[in-house]
Design a protein around this motif. Structure first.
Motif, PDB file in Angstrom:
ATOM      1  N   LEU A 102       0.888  -1.258   0.092  1.00 29.72           N
ATOM      2  CA  LEU A 102      -0.246   0.000  -0.045  1.00 29.72           C
ATOM      3  C   LEU A 102       0.730   1.251  -0.068  1.00 29.72           C
ATOM      4  O   LEU A 102       0.381   2.242  -0.209  1.00 29.72           O
TER       5      LEU A 102
ATOM      6  N   GLN B 211      -6.529   3.803   2.349  1.00 31.54           N
ATOM      7  CA  GLN B 211      -6.754   2.360   1.615  1.00 31.54           C
ATOM      8  C   GLN B 211      -6.976   1.643   2.933  1.00 31.54           C
ATOM      9  O   GLN B 211      -6.756   2.040   3.967  1.00 31.54           O
TER      10      GLN B 211
ATOM     11  N   ALA C 166      -3.784   4.824   5.831  1.00 36.63           N
ATOM     12  CA  ALA C 166      -4.657   3.666   5.669  1.00 36.63           C
ATOM     13  C   ALA C 166      -5.546   3.379   7.156  1.00 36.63           C
ATOM     14  O   ALA C 166      -5.015   3.869   8.083  1.00 36.63           O
TER      15      ALA C 166
ATOM     16  N   THR D 295      -5.523  -9.674  -2.733  1.00 40.50           N
ATOM     17  CA  THR D 295      -6.005  -8.659  -3.233  1.00 40.50           C
ATOM     18  C   THR D 295      -6.730  -8.720  -4.760  1.00 40.50           C
ATOM     19  O   THR D 295      -6.384  -9.799  -5.416  1.00 40.50           O
TER      20      THR D 295
ATOM     21  N   LYS E 146      -5.860  -6.168  -6.768  1.00 38.99           N
ATOM     22  CA  LYS E 146      -5.023  -5.018  -7.544  1.00 38.99           C
ATOM     23  C   LYS E 146      -3.794  -5.891  -8.047  1.00 38.99           C
ATOM     24  O   LYS E 146      -3.069  -6.131  -7.093  1.00 38.99           O
TER      25      LYS E 146
ATOM     26  N   TYR F  46      -0.497  -4.271  -6.190  1.00 39.62           N
ATOM     27  CA  TYR F  46      -0.262  -4.697  -4.735  1.00 39.62           C
ATOM     28  C   TYR F  46       0.314  -6.220  -4.854  1.00 39.62           C
ATOM     29  O   TYR F  46       0.999  -6.483  -4.028  1.00 39.62           O
TER      30      TYR F  46
ATOM     31  N   ASP G  83      -9.036  -3.249   0.388  1.00 42.03           N
ATOM     32  CA  ASP G  83      -8.074  -3.188  -0.841  1.00 42.03           C
ATOM     33  C   ASP G  83      -7.122  -4.154  -0.713  1.00 42.03           C
ATOM     34  O   ASP G  83      -6.605  -4.668  -1.745  1.00 42.03           O
TER      35      ASP G  83
END
Ligand SMILES: *Cc1c(COP(=O)(O)O)cnc(C)c1O
Length: 368
Positions: free
Chosen positions: A65, A147, A121, A192, A194, A197, A170
């Motif tokens: 992150l 996040q 975060a 995740t 993403k 990430y 996230d």
């Protein structure tokens, strides 16, 4: 003794480990890749990255992150030390916020009060297996451009609406420590959706090397790799985890029914739209019960019932964390709850006779 925790290794697990040992490929290889693939399917996320502990998973997830020195990450003071330590490992500051009585999880209103220009975060924990306030916390994150890292170390298979734990924020971190709902001895996983990430987490577990371009060191990393020996156990555990979770939930129902109507004893709640994974079945023993929480646990021990207190002291009251400027009285709900909680056996191998004994012994304490 009715143990709080029971670890069962079956024949399939022993055989899978032996197969790996005999193959000679014992470090991160095919079994880890298979475990990651199957775990991501369980959680409904695009990616899963295996590491060698839940702590490593939290550390890697915060790295992914982009958390760095001087950043603030908001989390709960009522959790295992690893949650807040992962923040400190990156040079960031753990900012505690108080919890809700009902679920022992972060109170979204208290979280909002702690947001500053340094906040990057929010790190909610699905404590004992109950999902964090998914909608409210995620909305806050959206509103303030933060996040969310979900500490899912106790919540494999928990659900909120149609989402499965690992897919609430996230990025998420799981632990497969021996006493968790599913285990690999020591182990962890990051999930995740993403790609970026996932790539950063993979890099972090392997000394900052991209798995695409070997021996190119792009950043600081660690050796957080999982072995194929652990992954072989994890793959077997995955086949059982839904069934084991159902047993935990059923045991919880039995206990809650059996323990209802006792003044001063509060059974664990599950909020609407949530499915509790019951890593722990945690009661509150309040003053009205008549005997103290510690006496209560002592009497259960005398009758052969294992209990534990998670957690007897909030993180901010320990020297290691209070140096960040915390004092007694800062988080009154968490401080009160830590004096009231007691976890009873809920493990999936409990027999009905054992559950009935637990209920009978506790109800008997009221008549003494
Ligand atoms: C177990 C646990 C961790 C740490 O996991 P390890 O595998 O022991 O490193 C972190 N957070 C919570 C809430 C846990 O229960």
């Amino acid at each position: 003794m009715i143990p709080l925790i029971k670890i069962k290794i079956d024949e399939e697990e022993k055989k899978s480990v032996l197969d790996v040992l005999e193959s000679g490929m014992i470090t991160q290889s095919k079994k880890v890749a298979q475990f990651e693939q199957e775990f991501s399917e369980l959680c409904g996320t695009k990616y899963a990255i295996a590491v060698n502990s839940g702590t490593a998973a939290l550390h890697s997830a915060l790295y992914a992150l982009g958390i760095k020195e001087g950043d603030e990450v908001i989390t709960t003071p009522f959790t295992f030390a690893a949650t807040a330590n992962a923040i400190i490992m990156l040079g960031a500051k753990p900012i505690f916020a108080d919890i809700e009585e009902e679920t022992f999880n972060l109170d979204p209103k208290k979280v909002e009060e702690k947001i500053t220009s340094k906040t990057k975060a929010i790190l909610p924990v699905n404590l004992f297996g109950h999902p964090y306030e998914v909608e409210n916390i995620n909305e806050l994150a959206k509103k303030y451009n933060l996040q969310v890292l979900e500490d899912a170390c106790q919540s494999v298979c928990a659900k909120f609406k149609n989402k499965i734990s690992g897919d609430f924020g996230d990025i998420a971190a799981f632990s497969f420590y021996a006493t968790k709902n599913m285990m690999t001895g020591e182990g962890g996983m990051i999930t995740t959706n993403k790609e970026e990430y996932a790539e950063l987490a993979k890099r972090f577990r392997h000394h900052g090397q991209s798995e695409k371009t070997k021996y190119e060191y792009l950043d600081l990393g660690y050796n957080y790799r999982m072995t194929d020996i652990s992954a072989a156990i994890g793959i077997c555990q995955l086949k059982k985890i839904k069934e084991l979770t159902k047993k935990r939930q059923k045991n919880a129902e039995t206990l809650t029914r059996g323990l209802s109507g006792l003044n001063g004893l509060i059974t664990p709640k599950t909020k609407d739209n949530n499915e509790h994974a019951f890593h722990q079945y945690t009661l509150r023993i309040t003053e009205e019960f008549g005997i103290s929480r510690d006496e209560f646990s002592e009497k259960l021990k005398e009758k052969g019932i294992g209990t534990a207190i998670f957690y007897p002291k909030c993180l901010h009251l320990h020297a290691h964390f209070s140096r960040f400027g915390y004092n007694k009285g800062d988080f009154p709900v968490a401080e009160k709850i830590s004096q009231e909680v007691l976890s009873l056996p809920i493990q999936p191998y409990l027999q009905e006779t054992e559950l009935n004994k637990i209920i009978k012994v506790i109800r008997g304490l009221k008549d003494e």
